[in-house]
Design a protein around this motif. Structure first.
Motif, PDB file in Angstrom:
ATOM      1  N   UNK A 130     -46.877 -35.971  88.249  1.00  0.00           N
ATOM      2  CA  UNK A 130     -48.434 -35.569  88.663  1.00  0.00           C
ATOM      3  C   UNK A 130     -48.683 -34.455  89.986  1.00  0.00           C
ATOM      4  N   UNK A 131     -49.201 -33.487  89.804  1.00  0.00           N
ATOM      5  CA  UNK A 131     -49.306 -32.517  90.902  1.00  0.00           C
ATOM      6  C   UNK A 131     -50.604 -32.507  91.410  1.00  0.00           C
ATOM      7  N   UNK A 160     -41.075 -27.322  82.600  1.00  0.00           N
ATOM      8  CA  UNK A 160     -41.086 -28.918  82.801  1.00  0.00           C
ATOM      9  C   UNK A 160     -42.615 -29.367  82.449  1.00  0.00           C
ATOM     10  N   UNK A 161     -42.652 -30.486  81.831  1.00  0.00           N
ATOM     11  CA  UNK A 161     -43.820 -31.173  81.351  1.00  0.00           C
ATOM     12  C   UNK A 161     -44.617 -31.794  82.721  1.00  0.00           C
ATOM     13  N   UNK A 162     -45.792 -31.139  83.258  1.00  0.00           N
ATOM     14  CA  UNK A 162     -46.216 -31.459  84.398  1.00  0.00           C
ATOM     15  C   UNK A 162     -47.669 -31.754  84.207  1.00  0.00           C
ATOM     16  N   UNK A 163     -48.496 -32.798  84.871  1.00  0.00           N
ATOM     17  CA  UNK A 163     -49.832 -32.785  84.926  1.00  0.00           C
ATOM     18  C   UNK A 163     -50.492 -32.363  86.068  1.00  0.00           C
ATOM     19  N   UNK A 164     -51.329 -31.281  86.158  1.00  0.00           N
ATOM     20  CA  UNK A 164     -51.738 -30.501  87.109  1.00  0.00           C
ATOM     21  C   UNK A 164     -53.132 -30.932  87.594  1.00  0.00           C
ATOM     22  N   UNK A 167     -52.401 -21.678  80.468  1.00  0.00           N
ATOM     23  CA  UNK A 167     -51.581 -21.385  79.162  1.00  0.00           C
ATOM     24  C   UNK A 167     -50.019 -21.777  79.287  1.00  0.00           C
ATOM     25  N   UNK A 168     -49.514 -21.463  80.454  1.00  0.00           N
ATOM     26  CA  UNK A 168     -48.110 -21.876  80.499  1.00  0.00           C
ATOM     27  C   UNK A 168     -47.722 -23.379  80.769  1.00  0.00           C
ATOM     28  N   UNK A 169     -48.563 -23.910  81.469  1.00  0.00           N
ATOM     29  CA  UNK A 169     -48.360 -25.296  81.677  1.00  0.00           C
ATOM     30  C   UNK A 169     -48.760 -26.198  80.371  1.00  0.00           C
ATOM     31  N   UNK A 170     -49.843 -25.740  79.456  1.00  0.00           N
ATOM     32  CA  UNK A 170     -49.939 -26.272  78.329  1.00  0.00           C
ATOM     33  C   UNK A 170     -48.947 -26.128  77.259  1.00  0.00           C
ATOM     34  N   UNK A 171     -48.170 -24.790  77.374  1.00  0.00           N
ATOM     35  CA  UNK A 171     -47.034 -24.483  76.484  1.00  0.00           C
ATOM     36  C   UNK A 171     -45.961 -25.399  76.731  1.00  0.00           C
TER      37      UNK A 171
END
Length: 149
Positions: A92-93, A121-125, A136-140
């Motif tokens: 979690x960022x 990497x799969x991150x929660x921002x 878009x890049x985070x969700x992709x």
């Protein structure tokens, strides 16, 4: 030799000239100022910036353009590539995590995530702002973005 024995050298200290104390003193009547004119009058000197009627330097120089609002919020930019390099998958960022990763100085600092670079990497921002390309890049990559309401 004691402190009370110390004296200045002979002739090194002069008493100040007391002007305007009568003609018998040697500097009476006009007190060394002459008869008339600007210099003879109290307060009659130009300021240090006076340049003889020429436009003063402070007025000749260009002024700083623009305006900066005192209520403007400065966001600290952080790119997706920095999140990729500093955080493990599933992290979690948020402000505390960014401070621990030394990307910001203070956990309360307003942050905007920008889309430069790649994210795998799969991150929660959880930050204040995210650009459209970064989101878009985070969700992709399988992560999610949580913005404050």
């Amino acid at each position: 030799m004691q402190l009370h024995d110390l004296q200045p050298n002979a002739g090194s200290n002069k008493s100040r000239k007391r002007v305007g104390r009568g003609n018998s003193s040697g500097s009476g009547t006009y007190a060394g100022r002459g008869l008339n004119g600007q210099g003879s009058r109290a307060g009659g000197t130009k300021g240090s910036s006076f340049e003889g009627g020429q436009t003063p330097l402070s007025m000749r120089l260009p002024k700083l353009p623009g305006f900066r609002s005192p209520r403007r919020i400065e966001f600290t930019p952080i790119n997706v590539s920095e999140l990729e390099a500093r955080f493990e998958a599933g992290t979690v960022v948020d402000g505390e995590a960014l401070k621990a990763a030394r990307l910001v100085k203070c956990a309360d600092e307003p942050v905007k995530v920008l889309g430069m670079g790649e994210l795998t990497k799969q991150l929660t921002v959880k930050v204040d702002k995210v650009s459209a390309s970064a989101q878009a890049k985070i969700e992709a990559a399988g992560g999610k973005v949580e913005l404050p309401c």
